[in-house]
Design a protein around this motif. Structure first.
Motif, PDB file in Angstrom:
ATOM      1  N   VAL A 221       0.858  -1.180   0.000  1.00 11.10           N
ATOM      2  CA  VAL A 221       0.000   0.000   0.000  1.00 11.10           C
ATOM      3  C   VAL A 221       0.899   1.235   0.000  1.00 11.10           C
ATOM      4  O   VAL A 221       1.854   1.327   0.778  1.00 11.10           O
ATOM      5  N   ASP A 225      -1.921   5.327  -3.347  1.00 14.82           N
ATOM      6  CA  ASP A 225      -3.230   4.727  -3.120  1.00 14.82           C
ATOM      7  C   ASP A 225      -4.093   5.631  -2.230  1.00 14.82           C
ATOM      8  O   ASP A 225      -5.297   5.777  -2.456  1.00 14.82           O
ATOM      9  N   THR A 229      -7.634   7.382  -3.426  1.00 10.90           N
ATOM     10  CA  THR A 229      -8.849   7.057  -2.677  1.00 10.90           C
ATOM     11  C   THR A 229      -9.556   8.323  -2.218  1.00 10.90           C
ATOM     12  O   THR A 229     -10.774   8.477  -2.383  1.00 10.90           O
TER      13      THR A 229
END
Length: 345
Positions: A221, A225, A229
Motif C-alpha cells: 500500500v 493509493d 482514494t
C-alpha cells in the motif's frame, strides 16, 4: 334480600340512558365490584341451607336482568351515537401528517459510508469509553503529548502506569487499533462515531462531535493509493471539478502525514469568510500508518503497509449545507431540522 331485589327490579326495567356517563353509573351501581349485586351475593352466604336453592335462583335471575338491560341500553346508545355521526362528509380531505426529516449529520454519514462501501470498505465500530492503550499509547502518542493533558481529554479515571487512564475517546482511531489487534491483514474499513474533547463550546468548536476515520492495511500500500482514494471520495461527495491539495503535516500515528484541502464549495475558490478568503478549506488529516503502530498491534511492518485518514462530519456538513454554527447540530431546533425535509432518502 327479597325486598331489595323487588325494590330494584322495576328500576332496572325502566332504566334508559342518553349519555355514556349515565350508562356507566348504572353499571357501577348494579354490576360493579362494590355494586348492589355484589353485595347481595355476599349476603347470600349467610342464608340457611334450606333457603339457598330458592334465593340462589332469584338472585341469578336478578343479575341476568341487570346485565341484559345494561347490554340493551349500551347497544341502543351506540346506535344513537352512530346516527349522529352519519352527517359527517367522508369525502372531505383528511388532515395531512407532517413529514419528518433526517438529521444533516445522518445524511452526511450515510453518504460517506455509501461512497467508501463502493470502494470495498466495511464499517467498524468500537466503545466510546477507552483505555490509555487504545486511545493513545498504541497510536504512538508519547507520554508528554499535549493530547494527554486534562485540558483536551475528558478523563474518567486517572490511573497509574499499571492500571492506565480511562477516558472518553478523543478520536475513532481507537477502533483501528482494536481491529488490527483482533484480526489479520488486509484491513479496509471506515470508523464513524462520536468523539469527545474538553473544549469550550462555540460556533466553531464543541465538546463532542463526530468523526469518520478510515484504514487500509495490506501489502504494497502506497501514498499514491491514499491520494487516489481520497480524490475519488471528494469528487463523489462534492462533485466533479472540486480541486484537491495535500500539505505536509504531523500526526503521531502516521508517517509521512498530510492535511488535505479542497477548493471552497461555497465561493468556488474566489474567497469568502468560510475559507478565510484563501479559496481552500481543510477537511481531513491523513498519512501512511507509522510502522510503530503496526508493530504495537502485532502486524509485521516489514511485510505490510497502510494508510489512514480522519475527518470531522460536522466540517463535511458545513461545506455541503453551508452551516456556519456547529451548535445547530445538537440543539434540536425544529426550524433548523425542517430545512432537510427534502433530503429524506
Amino acid at each position: 334480600m327479597q325486598n331489595i331485589i323487588d325494590q330494584y327490579t322495576s328500576e332496572i326495567k325502566a332504566f334508559t340512558a342518553a349519555k355514556a356517563e349515565e350508562l356507566e353509573s348504572f353499571r357501577i351501581k348494579f354490576l360493579g365490584t362494590k355494586g348492589i349485586i355484589k353485595d347481595l351475593f355476599e349476603q347470600f352466604k349467610t342464608v340457611s341451607s334450606d333457603e339457598k336453592r330458592t334465593f340462589g335462583k332469584v338472585l341469578n335471575q336478578f343479575k341476568q336482568l341487570a346485565e341484559a338491560r345494561y347490554e340493551e341500553v349500551k347497544e341502543g346508545l351506540g346506535s344513537a351515537t352512530a346516527d349522529t355521526k352519519s352527517d359527517i362528509d367522508l369525502t372531505l380531505p383528511g388532515d395531512g401528517l407532517e413529514v419528518g426529516s433526517r438529521h444533516p449529520l445522518s445524511l452526511v454519514r450515510n453518504e460517506i459510508i455509501d461512497i467508501f462501501k463502493r470502494l470495498g470498505f466495511v464499517v467498524a465500530e468500537g466503545p466510546e469509553i477507552e483505555d490509555d492503550w487504545h486511545n493513545f499509547s498504541a497510536l504512538n502518542f508519547p507520554e508528554e503529548h499535549p493530547a494527554r493533558d486534562m485540558q483536551d481529554t475528558f478523563f474518567i479515571r486517572k490511573g497509574d502506569k499499571e492500571q492506565g487512564d480511562i477516558a472518553l475517546r478523543t478520536h475513532t482511531s481507537s477502533v483501528q487499533v482494536r481491529m488490527m489487534e483482533n484480526g489479520k491483514p488486509p484491513f479496509r474499513a471506515i470508523m464513524p462515531g462520536r468523539v469527545y474533547r474538553n473544549e469550550a463550546i462555540s460556533a466553531r468548536a464543541h465538546c463532542f462531535f463526530h468523526q469518520v476515520e478510515g484504514l487500509y492495511v495490506d501489502e504494497n500500500v502506497s501514498f499514491s493509493d491514499l491520494k487516489q482514494t481520497l480524490y475519488h471520495f471528494v469528487q463523489e461527495l462534492y462533485g466533479e471539478g472540486t480541486k484537491v491539495r495535500f500539505r505536509p503535516s504531523y500526526f503521531p500515528f502516521t508517517e509521512p502525514s498530510a492535511e488535505m484541502d479542497i477548493s471552497c464549495t461555497i465561493c468556488k475558490g474566489s474567497g469568502c469568510n468560510m475559507c478565510k478568503y484563501s479559496g481552500w478549506v481543510e477537511i481531513l488529516g491523513c498519512g501512511m500508518v507509522d510502522p510503530n503502530v503496526l508493530e504495537n498491534c502485532g502486524i509485521d511492518s516489514k511485510k505490510y503497509t497502510g494508510f489512514a485518514f480522519g475527518m470531522g462530519m460536522e466540517r463535511i456538513a458545513n461545506l455541503k449545507y453551508v452551516i456556519r454554527d456547529l451548535r445547530l447540530f445538537s440543539e434540536n431546533d425544529v426550524r433548523f431540522l425542517k430545512q432537510f425535509q427534502t433530503e429524506i432518502i
